[in-house]
Structures are given as structure tokens and as C-alpha cells.
Design an enzyme around this catalytic site. Structure first.
Site, PDB file in Angstrom:
ATOM      1  N   CYS A 138     -42.648 -82.448 -34.476  1.00 40.35           N
ATOM      2  CA  CYS A 138     -42.575 -81.103 -33.900  1.00 40.35           C
ATOM      3  C   CYS A 138     -41.245 -80.375 -34.120  1.00 40.35           C
ATOM      4  O   CYS A 138     -41.248 -79.192 -34.483  1.00 40.35           O
ATOM      5  CB  CYS A 138     -42.974 -81.122 -32.431  1.00 40.35           C
ATOM      6  SG  CYS A 138     -42.674 -82.648 -31.544  1.00 40.35           S
TER       7      CYS A 138
ATOM      8  N   ARG B 182     -41.404 -95.456 -35.082  1.00 40.75           N
ATOM      9  CA  ARG B 182     -41.017 -95.740 -33.696  1.00 40.75           C
ATOM     10  C   ARG B 182     -40.776 -97.241 -33.569  1.00 40.75           C
ATOM     11  O   ARG B 182     -41.578 -98.046 -34.054  1.00 40.75           O
ATOM     12  CB  ARG B 182     -42.103 -95.275 -32.717  1.00 40.75           C
ATOM     13  CG  ARG B 182     -42.296 -93.774 -32.731  1.00 40.75           C
ATOM     14  CD  ARG B 182     -43.378 -93.302 -31.792  1.00 40.75           C
ATOM     15  NE  ARG B 182     -43.620 -91.864 -31.971  1.00 40.75           N
ATOM     16  CZ  ARG B 182     -44.591 -91.183 -31.368  1.00 40.75           C
ATOM     17  NH1 ARG B 182     -45.414 -91.807 -30.532  1.00 40.75           N
ATOM     18  NH2 ARG B 182     -44.741 -89.892 -31.601  1.00 40.75           N
TER      19      ARG B 182
ATOM     20  N   ASP C 110     -50.682 -84.282 -38.075  1.00 45.89           N
ATOM     21  CA  ASP C 110     -49.989 -83.509 -37.054  1.00 45.89           C
ATOM     22  C   ASP C 110     -50.100 -82.026 -37.345  1.00 45.89           C
ATOM     23  O   ASP C 110     -50.014 -81.595 -38.494  1.00 45.89           O
ATOM     24  CB  ASP C 110     -48.513 -83.916 -37.022  1.00 45.89           C
ATOM     25  CG  ASP C 110     -47.930 -83.832 -35.624  1.00 45.89           C
ATOM     26  OD1 ASP C 110     -48.654 -83.386 -34.724  1.00 45.89           O
ATOM     27  OD2 ASP C 110     -46.773 -84.224 -35.445  1.00 45.89           O
TER      28      ASP C 110
ATOM     29  N   LYS D 222     -51.713 -81.190 -21.236  1.00 46.69           N
ATOM     30  CA  LYS D 222     -52.434 -81.457 -22.471  1.00 46.69           C
ATOM     31  C   LYS D 222     -53.887 -81.810 -22.179  1.00 46.69           C
ATOM     32  O   LYS D 222     -54.246 -82.202 -21.076  1.00 46.69           O
ATOM     33  CB  LYS D 222     -51.771 -82.609 -23.232  1.00 46.69           C
ATOM     34  CG  LYS D 222     -51.685 -83.916 -22.454  1.00 46.69           C
ATOM     35  CD  LYS D 222     -50.920 -84.989 -23.226  1.00 46.69           C
ATOM     36  CE  LYS D 222     -50.740 -86.248 -22.380  1.00 46.69           C
ATOM     37  NZ  LYS D 222     -50.021 -87.318 -23.109  1.00 46.69           N
TER      38      LYS D 222
ATOM     39  N   HIS E 288     -49.038 -78.308 -29.618  1.00 45.74           N
ATOM     40  CA  HIS E 288     -48.997 -79.549 -30.396  1.00 45.74           C
ATOM     41  C   HIS E 288     -50.434 -80.074 -30.466  1.00 45.74           C
ATOM     42  O   HIS E 288     -51.082 -80.247 -29.432  1.00 45.74           O
ATOM     43  CB  HIS E 288     -48.136 -80.611 -29.701  1.00 45.74           C
ATOM     44  CG  HIS E 288     -46.750 -80.180 -29.358  1.00 45.74           C
ATOM     45  ND1 HIS E 288     -45.627 -80.735 -29.950  1.00 45.74           N
ATOM     46  CD2 HIS E 288     -46.286 -79.261 -28.466  1.00 45.74           C
ATOM     47  CE1 HIS E 288     -44.538 -80.184 -29.436  1.00 45.74           C
ATOM     48  NE2 HIS E 288     -44.907 -79.290 -28.528  1.00 45.74           N
TER      49      HIS E 288
END
Length: 635
Positions: free
Chosen positions: A333, A362, A382, A464, A510
Site C-alpha cells: 500500500c 514477512r 493487491d 473492512k 485496500h
């Protein structure tokens, strides 16, 4: 008088304080026998709980979700009881309820064996059959610490010692075993009948790798024999579908100790990847997304501005060059905002939709890695939509419709919708959260979707929608999401010029449909048990000749099909045709074409579809039409 209000709004009065069990008995003997716990003014309590003032009360039985949790919690204690009976030197630590069951961690001088597990389960059955009463008592913290130290349970003493001084703690006893617990528990061990121990695994004390490695025994428990049998059957089916095993058998990928948590894709696996990516790329192109690509390594200062450095530093891979700190991006993002900021944007440019197959990293703990389902290096489908507040609702409605179409094409029709609302620790005004949450809920209402609320589960920057699909054997997989963010665009200085010539901050949505590509491909493999539909299969058609006399014709057939854009393998090995058919059947090819002299003479092939279906002899033209139809229908 004590007035008890039941779920049907009927009321019962008692002249003095009354236990949950006594209320159940006043309603009927059947309910009294079935009662596992009660819910008093929304709090789940033991049947021995004393109601001392007017209250709302529901009697909890095995048919209730809360009842199943009580069964599983109590079965965890039964497990610890059995372990202490068989292995008195073992020390008990913690044993919570988890999805589908429970676990309990033990410290013991040697590893538990499969034979030990069988013996423990047998002892659990024996203890349950004794139908021993489960009793609760309360002790001051320091007295409880001394008690557990006196019986050699040092882990329990350490847990209690971490509780603030002056507080009381509750203990539960069944037979010779007593354990620290908040409860509630079933009234007696005879209520625990349908359980099974599953496996032993390692677990660090308090989850810290610097502490002792304990032994974690996993188990499952259910309200009925039928539910237990159904769950065990599902596990058996899940084992057959395990993407790690199928990845090896179908030569799709492997995980290597030289790069833990990162996938090595083999040719067939990468072909599957490409089919998914190319499909999603077409989705981008057909729905107004502009594909972008951000860098892998970004300066620490950007992650500090967005708050990711402070919140996720331990999960970020970092490096240093020329006295500057960098991080491998854990998400895409911030990079998309930097792309958005290049050049002045007008309200006429919005909504502006960016999409990226962004590779992220990650630093997941090694114990949490799982095949390609949970990895350290992954690629997301994404996307980020920059829009005005007025455009949020339409963008969310359109996204839900798009996601439903994509999931259906991949074979998923059953979707669970959940709106995750504001957490306690968050940024932004209540007004902006109100707008965002209402837009998400209204978008689902307009989409005709029933949804659940997940209170407090939103991201720190916005609420979300979570989209969870169910696979062929009923397992849920949370993949898609759309998140409303009023914060990050402002933090990084993203703006647009509105129709009045004023500079304003866009809202950032997002969104992801499949989420992690690696994980989604793992889900696909398990959904189809490796037998991927023709449009996704790495090899769509295998052409097998019976003898060398058809070798040239087999190549002709393959060339003809490849010109149609099909993925074709030719097997001209000097093996019996039955052997070759079996080999390619095990590789789960959608179609196998066998060519002998008769087929060669007729410019045809003997066609076998997956599942040992004999479609007979077909002309090449007829087969081409058949497979083209299957691919178009996503079969």
C-alpha cells in the site's frame, strides 16, 4: 423473591437464591439432565452458579455453541487428569479450547509416543465413565501459588504468581485432579463422551523460543458420536487433499531448508501459477485497474511514517546500505500511494484503481510455516482504489460482485461475509469510522449478502469486509478483503483537486480477491484434490501411443492441439499402454488420448476423461470442440 427471565421471556420466581441446575430442574427433568452450563445476563457460568438477584438465564446444553466450548474446555482438563494418572511426574501448563477441539501443554522427561497417546485416551474414557463431580473453589492468589508449589506443579504456580496480588483465583477439581481455571465446566465427567486425541507437537513455554520446549497434545471433542465421526472423516479427506503431499506427487513445488518459508516452483507448478495470474490480470484489465509495480526494498523512513515500523518491525526483513536502513516490503500500500502522488490528480481521475502482483516478505515464526499456505515470501493480487467519500459505496458494491464472479470461476460458490469494525486502538475520527462502517454494511445489503459483524476486528486505520470461502469439504478460508482507509493517504500527503479547485485527500480502499497467490493455489489444490479443472491443469491433455508405429501420429496430434493453445504432453515411452494410462491417471490429467493404428487411420483418438471415463473414439475436431467447451465453462 428471585425472578428469572428465560429466553422465551417467560419468568420463574424463587423464594431464595437458586443455582442454574435448580432452575433447569424446575423446568423439567430432561433439561436438568442435559444442562452443561448456564448463561446469566450474557455470562456463561457453571450449573452450580448461584443466582442471587433478578437475572436473565439461558440453560446451555450440548446443542448450543457455548455448550460445545464447555465440553472442549472440560475435555482438556480430562486429558490433563489422565496424563497425571499415567505419568505422575508430568507437569501441566495450559490447555485452552481451539477451533474444533483443544490442546494441553505438558513438561515431561521424555517424548510422548503414539502408544502413550492411545493409553492416555483410554484412561480418559475410563475417567469419564466414573462420572466424577466437577467442583469449583476459590483461593487467594498467594494461597493458590503455595498450593500448586506443594504438589510440584511449578508451571501452574508461575502462572498464578503473574496475577496481581490480592486477587482470588478459581480452581476446579474432578476426582484426584485439581487445576487452575476460570471455567465454566461441565457438572461431571460423565458428560464427556465423544472425543479423540489427535497428535503431539512441540510448543515453547509461554510461546517464547528461549524457554523450555513442552509437549502439546491436541484433541477434538464433540457433542455427539455422529459429529465426531463426521469430523474425523473430514480430516481423513483433508489428508488426501493435503497440498504438500499433492505438491510432491504432482511435481508442482517444494520447500527447501536453504530458503525456509519460500517456495521453489517446478515447471508444472509454475504453469498453474501462470494460469491463475493471467486470469487475474484479465480481471484487472476488464474492470478498470491499471497494473503497477513497486520496488521490493523501501527506506525505513516510509515505514515509520505509515506506522508499520512501530507495529510490525519484528515481522519485517531489514537490510542496511550506505548507513541507511531498508526493509523488504511486507505490504504494497505505501508504494501505491507514492505512485499515486506522481503528478496532480483531479476529481475527474477518481476512482483510480491500481493493481499489482506484489511480492512481499514477512518474517513469520518457523513454527507457523505451513507448506505454501503460510510462507515468508508471497505474492498478493493487491489492489488499491483511490476515490472520494461519495464513491466508496459503489466501489464496494462493484468489488463484491467482481469477487463473487472470480470465486465462482475457481469453483467456490459458498462465501461468508463479515464486517470487521473499529478496534479499541485506532486512528482517525469517530465520524470517519461511522461513515466507513456504514458504507461497507450498506454495500453488502445492496449486494444481497447476509453478513456477520466482527466487533473490534478492523485494522487500526479502518474497517473492512472479510470474504471467506468454503471448500469442497466445508473448510473456511478467509481470502478476499476490502478495507476503507481515511488515514494513510493523508499521512503520506496524497491529494486530488476537487471541482471547486480545492485540494482534498482521497479515500484509499485496500482490496484483494485471492490474497496471497501461494496460499490460494494451495487452497485450489486441496479444493480439487489435485484434479484441477481443464482450464487450470498444468497438462491438459496427455497423448499416448500404443506402439512405435504411431509415434509420428502422436506428435501430429500434440502439435494440432498445441496450435489450439492447449498444454499437451506426449508419452512415447516403450511401456505397455495400460502402464502409461495408469501413470497419467495418477497425475490427474483431465484428458488422456490413446492412439493406435485404428485411430491413426481415422485421424482420431480414443479419449479418456479423468475419473476413468471412457468417452470412446473421437475425431480430433470433435475432441477440440469438447475441450474448448470445458475450458470456456471453467470445467
Amino acid at each position: 423473591m428471585i425472578q428469572i427471565t428465560l429466553p422465551d421471556n417467560s419468568q420463574r420466581e424463587f423464594p431464595e437464591p437458586v443455582t442454574v441446575a435448580q432452575v433447569a430442574a424446575s423446568i423439567g427433568a430432561g433439561l436438568a439432565k442435559a444442562a452443561l452450563a448456564g448463561k446469566v445476563d450474557g455470562k456463561v457460568v457453571d450449573t452450580s452458579y448461584l443466582v442471587e438477584s433478578n437475572a436473565n438465564l439461558a440453560i446451555i446444553t450440548a446443542k448450543d455453541a457455548d455448550g460445545l466450548d464447555v465440553i472442549r474446555h472440560s475435555t482438556a482438563h480430562l486429558l490433563a487428569y489422565a496424563v497425571k494418572e499415567l505419568f505422575p511426574d508430568a507437569q501441566v501448563t495450559i490447555g485452552p479450547v481451539i477451533e474444533h477441539g483443544f490442546f494441553y501443554d505438558f513438561s515431561y522427561k521424555r517424548p510422548f509416543t503414539p502408544e502413550d497417546l492411545a493409553a492416555i485416551e483410554k484412561r480418559m474414557v475410563e475417567l469419564a465413565a466414573k462420572d466424577e463431580k466437577v467442583e469449583r473453589r476459590v483461593l487467594p492468589r498467594d494461597e493458590a501459588v503455595a498450593h500448586f508449589k506443594s504438589i510440584g506443579e511449578h508451571y501452574k504456580a508461575e502462572i498464578i504468581a503473574s496475577i496481581p496480588a490480592g486477587e482470588d483465583v478459581s480452581l476446579y477439581r474432578e476426582g484426584a485432579f485439581e487445576d487452575l481455571c476460570r471455567g465454566p465446566h461441565v457438572p461431571s465427567t460423565g458428560k464427556l463422551k465423544h472425543f479423540k486425541l489427535m497428535k503431539v507437537a512441540g510448543a515453547y513455554w509461554r510461546g517464547d523460543h528461549r524457554n523450555e520446549m513442552l509437549q502439546r497434545i491436541y484433541g477434538t471433542a464433540w457433542a455427539s458420536k455422529e459429529e465426531l465421526a463426521q469430523y474425523l472423516l473430514m480430516l481423513e479427506e483433508a489428508d488426501k487433499r493435503d497440498h504438500r503431499r499433492l505438491g510432491r506427487e504432482l511435481d508442482l513445488f517444494h520447500i527447501d531448508d536453504h530458503a525456509p518459508g519460500v517456495v521453489f516452483w517446478h515447471p508444472h507448478g509454475w504453469t498453474l501459477w501462470q494460469q491463475v495470474e493471467q486470469y487475474m490480470r484479465a480481471v484487472y484489465q476488464n474492470n478498470g485497474y491499471l497494473e503497477v509495480k513497486g520496488p521490493q526494498i523501501i527506506d525505513r523512513s516510509l515505514w515509520e511514517k505509515t506506522g508499520h515500523w512501530q507495529k510490525y518491525r519484528d515481522n519485517m526483513f531489514t537490510t542496511e546500505s550506505e548507513k541507511r536502513d531498508y526493509a523488504l516490503k511486507p505490504m504494497n500500500c505505501p508504494g501505491h500511494i507514492l505512485i499515486y502522488k506522481q503528478g496532480i490528480k483531479s476529481y475527474r481521475d477518481l476512482p483510480l484503481r491500481f493493481g499489482e502482483f506484489g511480492q512481499c516478505h514477512r518474517n513469520e515464526p518457523s513454527g507457523g510455516l505451513h507448506g505454501i499456505m503460510r510462507v515468508r515470501g508471497f505474492t498478493q493480487d493487491d489492489g488499491h482504489i483511490f476515490c472520494t467519500e461519495a464513491q466508496i459505496l459503489k466501489e464496494c458494491v462493484d468489488f463484491t460482485a467482481l469477487l463473487q464472479k472470480v470465486y465462482a470461476d475457481f469453483g467456490f460458490k459458498d462465501i461468508i461475509y463479515k464486517v470487521a469494525t473499529r478496534p479499541a486502538a485506532r486512528i482517525g475520527s469517530d465520524e470517519s469510522w461511522d461513515k466507513a462502517e456504514e458504507a461497507l454494511m450498506e454495500s453488502l445489503r445492496r449486494s444481497g449478502c447476509q453478513y456477520e459483524i466482527a466487533p473490534g476486528d478492523g485494522a487500526f486505520y479502518g474497517p473492512k469486509i472479510e470474504y471467506t470461502l468454503k471448500d469442497a469439504i466445508g473448510r473456511p478460508w478467509q481470502c478476499g478483503t476490502i478495507q476503507v482507509d481515511f488515514s494513510m493517504p493523508a499521512t503520506l500527503g496524497a491529494e486530488f483537486v476537487d471541482e471547486d479547485g480545492q485540494r482534498k485527500t482521497p479515500v484509499m480502499l485496500h482490496r484483494a480477491i485471492v490474497g496471497s497467490m501461494e496460499r490460494f493455489i494451495g487452497i485450489l489444490i486441496e479444493q480439487h484434490a489435485g484434479a484441477l479443472p481443464a482450464w487450470l491443469a498444468p497438462v491438459q491433455v496427455a497423448v499416448l501411443n500404443i506402439t512405435d508405429a504411431q509415434a509420428e501420429y502422436a506428435q501430429h496430434v500434440a502439435k494440432t492441439l498445441r496450435q489450439q493453445g492447449l498444454r499437451v504432453a506426449v508419452d512415447q515411452r516403450n511401456e505397455k499402454i495400460t502402464y502409461k494410462i495408469r501413470e497419467h491417471s495418477l497425475q490427474k490429467r483431465p484428458f488422456i488420448l490413446v492412439v493406435g493404428d485404428k485411430e491413426k487411420a481415422a485421424n482420431a483418438a480414443s479419449v479418456r476423461a479423468r475419473g476413468n471415463q471412457d468417452l470412446g473414439v473421437m475425431s480430433l475436431e470433435a475432441f477440440q470442440q469438447k475441450i474448448a467447451s470445458d475450458i470456456a465453462a471453467k470445467l
